[in-house]
Write a protein that holds these residues in place. Structure first.
Motif, PDB file in Angstrom:
ATOM      1  N   MET A  92       0.832  -1.209   0.000  1.00 21.80           N
ATOM      2  CA  MET A  92       0.000   0.000   0.000  1.00 21.80           C
ATOM      3  C   MET A  92       0.863   1.255   0.000  1.00 21.80           C
ATOM      4  SD  MET A  92      -1.368   0.734   3.932  1.00 21.80           S
ATOM      5  CE  MET A  92      -2.369   2.144   3.460  1.00 21.80           C
ATOM      6  N   SER A  93       0.270   2.349  -0.459  1.00 14.79           N
ATOM      7  CA  SER A  93       0.820   3.672  -0.208  1.00 14.79           C
ATOM      8  C   SER A  93       0.020   4.228   0.941  1.00 14.79           C
ATOM      9  CB  SER A  93       0.630   4.585  -1.427  1.00 14.79           C
ATOM     10  OG  SER A  93       1.536   4.237  -2.441  1.00 14.79           O
ATOM     11  N   CYS A  94       0.706   4.639   2.012  1.00 14.85           N
ATOM     12  CA  CYS A  94       0.001   5.148   3.190  1.00 14.85           C
ATOM     13  C   CYS A  94       0.470   6.558   3.507  1.00 14.85           C
ATOM     14  CB  CYS A  94       0.279   4.247   4.395  1.00 14.85           C
ATOM     15  SG  CYS A  94      -0.820   4.611   5.794  1.00 14.85           S
ATOM     16  N   SER A  95      -0.455   7.421   3.904  1.00 10.50           N
ATOM     17  CA  SER A  95      -0.069   8.749   4.384  1.00 10.50           C
ATOM     18  C   SER A  95       0.811   8.559   5.617  1.00 10.50           C
ATOM     19  CB  SER A  95      -1.313   9.550   4.767  1.00 10.50           C
ATOM     20  OG  SER A  95      -1.942   8.935   5.881  1.00 10.50           O
ATOM     21  N   LEU A  96       1.753   9.473   5.800  1.00 14.15           N
ATOM     22  CA  LEU A  96       2.602   9.381   6.997  1.00 14.15           C
ATOM     23  C   LEU A  96       1.773   9.572   8.256  1.00 14.15           C
ATOM     24  CD1 LEU A  96       5.752  11.336   5.796  1.00 14.15           C
ATOM     25  CD2 LEU A  96       5.470   8.863   6.049  1.00 14.15           C
ATOM     26  N   GLY A 146      10.000   2.635   0.822  1.00 15.33           N
ATOM     27  CA  GLY A 146      10.488   3.980   0.514  1.00 15.33           C
ATOM     28  C   GLY A 146       9.451   5.043   0.775  1.00 15.33           C
ATOM     29  N   PHE A 147       9.944   6.276   0.786  1.00 12.49           N
ATOM     30  CA  PHE A 147       9.074   7.440   0.988  1.00 12.49           C
ATOM     31  C   PHE A 147       8.911   8.180  -0.339  1.00 12.49           C
ATOM     32  CE2 PHE A 147      11.173   6.825   5.119  1.00 12.49           C
ATOM     33  CZ  PHE A 147      10.096   6.883   5.980  1.00 12.49           C
ATOM     34  N   ILE A 242       4.375   6.687   2.487  1.00  8.43           N
ATOM     35  CA  ILE A 242       5.336   5.595   2.594  1.00  8.43           C
ATOM     36  C   ILE A 242       4.786   4.401   1.824  1.00  8.43           C
ATOM     37  CG2 ILE A 242       4.408   4.951   4.907  1.00  8.43           C
ATOM     38  CD1 ILE A 242       7.274   4.003   5.610  1.00  8.43           C
ATOM     39  N   LEU A 243       5.661   3.791   1.033  1.00  6.11           N
ATOM     40  CA  LEU A 243       5.285   2.581   0.296  1.00  6.11           C
ATOM     41  C   LEU A 243       5.645   1.380   1.177  1.00  6.11           C
ATOM     42  CD1 LEU A 243       4.348   1.082  -2.293  1.00  6.11           C
ATOM     43  CD2 LEU A 243       6.711   1.269  -3.120  1.00  6.11           C
ATOM     44  N   LEU A 244       4.643   0.608   1.506  1.00  6.99           N
ATOM     45  CA  LEU A 244       4.819  -0.491   2.456  1.00  6.99           C
ATOM     46  C   LEU A 244       4.439  -1.835   1.856  1.00  6.99           C
ATOM     47  CD1 LEU A 244       3.115   1.202   5.541  1.00  6.99           C
ATOM     48  CD2 LEU A 244       5.558   0.661   5.351  1.00  6.99           C
ATOM     49  N   MET A 245       5.060  -2.880   2.393  1.00  8.09           N
ATOM     50  CA  MET A 245       4.677  -4.231   2.007  1.00  8.09           C
ATOM     51  C   MET A 245       4.404  -5.030   3.268  1.00  8.09           C
ATOM     52  SD  MET A 245       6.639  -6.751  -0.545  1.00  8.09           S
ATOM     53  CE  MET A 245       5.622  -7.549  -1.706  1.00  8.09           C
ATOM     54  N   SER A 246       3.555  -6.022   3.139  1.00  5.49           N
ATOM     55  CA  SER A 246       3.279  -6.929   4.248  1.00  5.49           C
ATOM     56  C   SER A 246       4.499  -7.818   4.485  1.00  5.49           C
ATOM     57  CB  SER A 246       2.079  -7.806   3.883  1.00  5.49           C
ATOM     58  OG  SER A 246       2.021  -8.913   4.738  1.00  5.49           O
ATOM     59  N   GLN A 247       4.863  -7.999   5.749  1.00  4.26           N
ATOM     60  CA  GLN A 247       5.979  -8.908   6.039  1.00  4.26           C
ATOM     61  C   GLN A 247       5.593 -10.357   5.747  1.00  4.26           C
ATOM     62  OE1 GLN A 247       7.976  -8.964  10.003  1.00  4.26           O
ATOM     63  NE2 GLN A 247       8.781  -6.996   9.307  1.00  4.26           N
ATOM     64  N   VAL A 248       4.305 -10.652   5.886  1.00  2.84           N
ATOM     65  CA  VAL A 248       3.821 -12.012   5.578  1.00  2.84           C
ATOM     66  C   VAL A 248       4.100 -12.318   4.107  1.00  2.84           C
ATOM     67  CG1 VAL A 248       1.791 -13.528   5.537  1.00  2.84           C
ATOM     68  CG2 VAL A 248       1.984 -11.762   7.312  1.00  2.84           C
ATOM     69  N   THR A 249       3.793 -11.355   3.251  1.00  2.00           N
ATOM     70  CA  THR A 249       4.034 -11.516   1.811  1.00  2.00           C
ATOM     71  C   THR A 249       5.533 -11.596   1.532  1.00  2.00           C
ATOM     72  OG1 THR A 249       2.057 -10.186   1.392  1.00  2.00           O
ATOM     73  CG2 THR A 249       3.558 -10.513  -0.459  1.00  2.00           C
ATOM     74  N   TRP A 250       6.250 -10.656   2.116  1.00  2.00           N
ATOM     75  CA  TRP A 250       7.703 -10.565   1.899  1.00  2.00           C
ATOM     76  C   TRP A 250       8.386 -11.905   2.219  1.00  2.00           C
ATOM     77  CZ3 TRP A 250      10.733  -7.166  -0.460  1.00  2.00           C
ATOM     78  CH2 TRP A 250      12.097  -7.108  -0.163  1.00  2.00           C
ATOM     79  N   ASN A 251       7.967 -12.509   3.326  1.00  2.00           N
ATOM     80  CA  ASN A 251       8.601 -13.766   3.752  1.00  2.00           C
ATOM     81  C   ASN A 251       8.328 -14.912   2.798  1.00  2.00           C
ATOM     82  OD1 ASN A 251       9.691 -12.480   5.933  1.00  2.00           O
ATOM     83  ND2 ASN A 251       8.069 -13.100   7.361  1.00  2.00           N
ATOM     84  N   LYS A 252       7.305 -14.795   1.977  1.00  5.49           N
ATOM     85  CA  LYS A 252       6.996 -15.855   1.008  1.00  5.49           C
ATOM     86  C   LYS A 252       7.777 -15.693  -0.295  1.00  5.49           C
ATOM     87  CE  LYS A 252       2.147 -16.394   2.350  1.00  5.49           C
ATOM     88  NZ  LYS A 252       0.858 -15.791   1.936  1.00  5.49           N
TER      89      LYS A 252
END
Ligand code: EAX
Length: 331
Positions: A92-96, A146-147, A242-252
């Protein structure tokens, strides 16, 4: 060779076959990742995601697909953040603002009138402070990629232009559900009310609230100007994302897939920055043409003085390294 041996041989080849065909190396397995955000398909959050999807697809020879879900399709920013933590949403892109409700260290980025301009924000977020903050995100089951979005959130309302703090008096502003934001608007004399972004247009239309604050780009992309009269170019908060990723996804993901994503991020964020800056300008033009009153307060000092207590209140709770980062940002 006896017939029996031939049959036996055939049988063992047949038995092995599923193993040979069913399990290609993980890196060539096709995956689809879902990225969500709250803003419209014309907004820079979407163009950033399109660039990311395009690069990731090309580098993975079509095995990695990113599907883009704008306009709160997968929920508001809080829902999306929770989705990332659970692994039901991938990116997701999330507002700070909202991001700091989950990762308190990010609060430093939300202090009012902190960044001088786009360049200042970009230097901080792309430098060592930005790196450290991306690292801090990891303790919350998230991966910080990243931001971006080096623009400011400005007030828009139906009552009067804001030229001095006294002009905020009594105006009901919809804000994000971010305590620091709420306290700041209260300190300025306004009456803030938290609402999900997806409900904002209707709330403005029905006059449940008199105003809102967002980047001009967003005021434009969401067509809030259709139901608002004044925009005051007062840079109260950073509108950084901030551009974020799920750690659950990342770990896969395999190391190769992770590399494809991280190497695609800088170009995608650059598109987001470029489009945000351009759309901020365009937004002001469009709102002017639509007949909105647009003003720039001549003096920021009275506003800065009014929000001074916010700095003390929120920095006090921060770990030492964040206090240090704040001093560095303010230099
Ligand atoms: O991040 O809620 C808001 O006002 C945000 O600016 C929006 O969700 C995009």
């Amino acid at each position: 060779m006896s017939r029996r041996m031939v049959l036996y041989g055939l049988a063992s080849i047949l038995a092995l076959l599923p193993l040979l065909t069913a399990a290609p190396p993980a890196s060539s397995q096709s995956i689809t990742l879902r990225i969500g955000h709250t803003t419209a398909p014309t907004h820079p959050y979407t163009t950033m995601a399109q660039k990311l999807a395009e690069q990731v697809k090309a580098k993975s020879n079509g095995t990695m697909n990113i599907t883009i879900h704008p306009s709160s399709q997968l929920g508001g920013e809080r829902d999306l953040m929770e989705g990332l933590q659970m692994g039901t949403v991938d990116m997701m892109s999330c507002s700070l603002g909202v991001a700091a409700s989950f990762v308190p260290e990010l609060t430093v980025m939300n202090l009012p009138f902190l960044f001088k301009n786009a360049k200042h924000y970009t230097e901080v977020t792309k430098g060592p402070i930005g790196q450290r903050l991306l690292k801090a995100v990891e303790s919350k089951r998230l991966v910080g990629l990243g931001f971006y979005a080096p623009v400011f959130r400005v007030p828009q309302n139906n009552v009067r232009p804001i030229n001095a703090p006294a002009d905020f008096k009594g105006i009901r502003f919809r804000l994000m559900e971010v305590p620091l934001h709420m306290d700041t608007y209260r300190a300025l004399g306004a009456s803030p009310l938290p609402l999900p972004f997806g409900e904002l247009y209707t709330a403005l239309q029905l006059k449940t609230v008199d105003g809102n604050e967002n980047a001009p780009a967003t005021l434009y992309s969401e067509r809030f100007y259709e139901v608002q009269k004044y925009v005051s170019l007062l840079p109260v908060f950073s509108n950084g994302a901030i551009l974020l990723m799920s750690q659950v996804t990342w770990n896969k993901l395999t190391p190769q897939q992770r590399e494809i994503i991280t190497s695609s991020v800088p170009d995608a964020l650059a598109v987001g920055d470029r489009d945000y800056l351009a759309m901020d300008e365009k937004g002001i033009e469009v709102m002017k043409a639509a007949g909105l009153g647009i003003n720039t307060p001549a003096d920021l000092k009275p506003f800065q003085a009014a929000v001074k207590p916010i700095y003390d209140k929120y920095l006090e709770k921060m770990p030492d390294w964040v206090k240090e980062a704040f001093r560095e940002i303010q230099k």
